[in-house]
Design a protein around this motif. Structure first.
Motif, mmCIF file in Angstrom:
data_model
loop_
_atom_site.group_PDB
_atom_site.id
_atom_site.type_symbol
_atom_site.label_atom_id
_atom_site.label_comp_id
_atom_site.label_asym_id
_atom_site.label_seq_id
_atom_site.Cartn_x
_atom_site.Cartn_y
_atom_site.Cartn_z
ATOM 1 N N LEU A 1 15.209 -3.564 -49.925
ATOM 2 C CA LEU A 1 14.719 -2.346 -49.278
ATOM 3 C C LEU A 1 14.408 -1.224 -50.269
ATOM 4 C CD1 LEU A 1 17.055 -2.131 -46.140
ATOM 5 C CD2 LEU A 1 14.694 -2.955 -46.269
ATOM 6 N N VAL A 2 14.578 -1.508 -51.554
ATOM 7 C CA VAL A 2 14.349 -0.465 -52.558
ATOM 8 C C VAL A 2 12.897 0.005 -52.531
ATOM 9 C CG1 VAL A 2 14.194 -0.018 -55.035
ATOM 10 C CG2 VAL A 2 16.249 -1.065 -54.085
ATOM 11 N N TRP A 3 11.965 -0.941 -52.457
ATOM 12 C CA TRP A 3 10.555 -0.545 -52.472
ATOM 13 C C TRP A 3 10.179 0.230 -51.222
ATOM 14 C CZ3 TRP A 3 8.154 -0.345 -56.808
ATOM 15 C CH2 TRP A 3 8.465 -1.234 -57.841
ATOM 16 N N THR A 4 10.740 -0.145 -50.083
ATOM 17 C CA THR A 4 10.503 0.628 -48.860
ATOM 18 C C THR A 4 11.039 2.043 -48.995
ATOM 19 O OG1 THR A 4 10.570 -1.335 -47.446
ATOM 20 C CG2 THR A 4 11.030 0.776 -46.399
ATOM 21 N N MET A 5 12.249 2.139 -49.551
ATOM 22 C CA MET A 5 12.852 3.458 -49.739
ATOM 23 C C MET A 5 12.071 4.270 -50.761
ATOM 24 S SD MET A 5 15.478 5.202 -48.531
ATOM 25 C CE MET A 5 14.270 6.533 -48.363
ATOM 26 N N LEU A 6 11.541 3.604 -51.791
ATOM 27 C CA LEU A 6 10.740 4.313 -52.784
ATOM 28 C C LEU A 6 9.466 4.872 -52.146
ATOM 29 C CD1 LEU A 6 10.258 5.227 -55.676
ATOM 30 C CD2 LEU A 6 9.220 2.987 -56.145
ATOM 31 N N LEU A 7 8.845 4.085 -51.273
ATOM 32 C CA LEU A 7 7.657 4.574 -50.578
ATOM 33 C C LEU A 7 8.007 5.787 -49.723
ATOM 34 C CD1 LEU A 7 4.715 4.375 -49.733
ATOM 35 C CD2 LEU A 7 5.392 2.677 -48.003
ATOM 36 N N GLY A 8 9.124 5.709 -49.005
ATOM 37 C CA GLY A 8 9.557 6.855 -48.202
ATOM 38 C C GLY A 8 9.875 8.064 -49.057
ATOM 39 N N ALA A 9 10.503 7.827 -50.227
ATOM 40 C CA ALA A 9 10.833 8.934 -51.125
ATOM 41 C C ALA A 9 9.578 9.586 -51.687
ATOM 42 C CB ALA A 9 11.731 8.434 -52.259
#
Length: 556
Positions: free
Chosen positions: A113-121
């Motif tokens: 989920l890191v990439w999803t969270m990075l997109l959200g960030a």
């Protein structure tokens, strides 16, 4: 047609340097890489995110002394301001708005989920800066407020350009700030006390002292009993109501009258952003934060853990939390130079636990909330620096608005660099165990959960004094928010330095006023005294910032 002697032709309005000029863009991008790396290394090892505005300004000055490839253009104060905006933006973006949020799902055991969270960030970072650009110099976030790090950056740039007594005073203050920081003294706190609203900073100092001595003298653990969080909740709720009241147009006619200055010069009473634009900026921010939350929710599979109605509730909660987090952190930073982003995020984490949000959606909620606030504050600091540097332009307002827009574009350059650096560096950093300490605290709190209703009860109880103090101080002083900030920051010895600096400020101003013969002279002398102390405060902050950046040798 000839121009009469009594009405000389108007001079062409000055043109502000542009962020995308080749020399400025290249220098900004190269130094932004340095800022991003410094931010990543220090936040993952020492847990600090240094203010690199002063470092960026100093480096731009040095580059301006090089007489090749057009680098002499960097001698221009406004180009130096653009570069320092990009450098500080890249530092805070990399350290606070990007690497910290994505560490939360990684530590919770979901690296997928890191990439999803990075997109959200990234979305949160973009909205964060956009909202500040829209609402800066409104009644809620006036340019005339303290924004202490911005004053430090502006005074550093001016001293480097003008030299003389101003450079000497700033240099002495910087040396004192640096040496004090070497001995673990938070000299930047004393610097802030020379710059901001006295009542707000008095409450900030009181909060710092209470946080330092309550556990030993009263044998009462403030953190364990959620006292700081409760005070911030109460003060924050009142601050939000006050912010809503500021969005009304009742002063529109009065402000319009202030705008009309025939000489086109700077007017400190004029706000470049009226109530209507403030209202639109915050509404746009709320809508965009909800869109970002929806992206995170879909990418993170929130619906699988919470169902359809739970998904809608999660998205709305995340959007509101992001906006509220942004405003509270921004108000605290505007007055004190410190932003309690960690603690305010922790408040929403506890709220999520109270609502029994499952672990993974809660981790995503915390990460999304954490990505807002620091960049908002940093852009405010940089806009303050530019506002101070542009005050002498005639006509002032067009030049100020053009310069602010170019600063925003420079910030975007810094953000873009930070995004690339974090996207490349997060995997080797995390694999090596180098994660921001605050992210580990979030994850530990999520895993521990709430064993009883003690946290909720205590926060509701301590919200009452937060409400009362914020109401007492009003929207201009933000006394409740600043008291809570002091309680949450809890930096040892900082309270004493703040109160000592306030005492010096009060005594020095009274002494200078006593030498004046008339009230008009006394007011002029008091303004001069404030300028003298502001220069000292800027030096203290600059010296402390240089020391913080110098700590990178401990981390490499």
């Amino acid at each position: 047609m000839t121009t009469s002697q009594s009405a000389p032709p108007e001079a062409a309005p000055p043109t502000h340097p542009r962020a995308f000029e080749p020399v400025t863009l290249v220098v900004s991008a190269v130094l932004a890489v340095l800022g991003s790396v410094i931010g990543l290394v220090l936040i993952t090892t020492l847990g600090i995110a240094p203010n690199t505005s002063v470092i960026g300004a100093l480096l731009a000055m040095l580059i301006g002394r090089i007489s090749i490839a057009g680098l002499r253009k960097m001698r221009n104060q406004h180009r130096q301001n653009l570069v320092q905006s990009a450098v500080s933006g890249s530092t805070f973006a990399a350290a606070n708005s990007l690497i910290t949020p994505i560490a939360v799902p990684f530590l919770i055991g979901r690296p997928d989920l890191v990439w999803t969270m990075l997109l959200g960030a990234v979305i949160g970072l973009a909205v964060d800066s956009w909202v500040l650009f829209r609402v800066y110099d409104s009644r809620l976030f006036p340019a005339s407020a303290a924004w202490p790090a911005g004053i430090a950056a502006a005074e550093t740039i001016k001293a480097g350009d003008e030299g003389g007594k101003k450079a000497a005073v700033l240099g002495v203050g910087a040396v004192v700030g640096f040496v004090g920081a070497m001995f673990k003294l938070p000299t930047s706190a004393a610097g802030v006390a020379f710059l901001g609203n006295i009542w707000a900073l008095l409450m900030f100092g009181v909060g710092l002292l209470v946080a330092q001595y309550a556990p030993t003298t009263l044998h009462y653990d403030l953190g364990a009993n959620y006292v700081p969080h409760g005070v911030m909740i109460g003060a924050g709720l009142v601050a939000l109501v006050q912010a809503a009241l500021m969005m009304r147009d009742r002063n529109a006619k009065k402000q319009a009258a202030v705008v009309e200055r025939q000489d086109g010069r700077f007017d400190a009473d004029f706000r470049t952003v009226d109530a209507r634009r403030l209202r639109r900026g915050l509404i746009e921010g709320m809508a965009l934060f909800v869109v970002g939350a929806l992206v995170v929710a879909i990418g993170g599979g929130v619906a699988a853990d919470m169902g359809g109605f739970g998904l809608v509730g999660w998205v709305l909660l995340a959007g509101v939390a992001a906006l509220v987090h942004q405003l509270i952190v921004g108000l605290a930073a505007m007055h004190s130079g410190w932003f309690p982003a960690f603690a305010v995020t922790l408040i929403f984490l506890i709220l999520g636990l109270v609502l029994s949000i499952p672990m993974i959606p809660l981790a995503l909620l915390v990460g999304y909330c954490a990505c807002t606030g620091p960049a908002f504050a940093d852009v405010g600091f940089d806009f303050k620096a530019g506002w101070l540097l542009r005050k002498d332009a005639v006509p002032w307002k067009p030049y100020e608005m053009a310069g602010r827009r170019q600063q925003y574009l420079s910030q975007l350059v810094g953000f873009a660099v930070a995004i690339v650096i974090v996207a490349i560096a997060w995997k080797p950093f995390f694999s090596d165990g180098r994660v921001p300490p605050v992210a580990q605290v979030y994850v530990d709190t999520i895993k521990a959960g709430l064993t009883d209703s003690h946290a909720v009860t205590m926060m509701l109880l301590w919200a009452i004094p937060g409400v009362l103090i914020q109401l007492l101080g009003g929207s201009k002083r933000q006394m409740g928010v600043l008291l809570a900030t002091g309680l949450l920051v809890a930096t040892p010895q900082a309270g004493w330095l703040v109160l000592a600096a306030l005492a010096v400020r009060f005594g020095y101003t009274r002494w200078r006023r006593s030498q004046a013969a008339t009230k008009e002279e006394a007011d002029a002398v008091a303004e001069t005294a404030d300028n003298d102390l502001a220069l000292v405060g800027a030096g203290l902050i600059a010296g402390s910032s240089v020391h913080d950046v110098g700590q990178i040798y401990k981390a490499v």
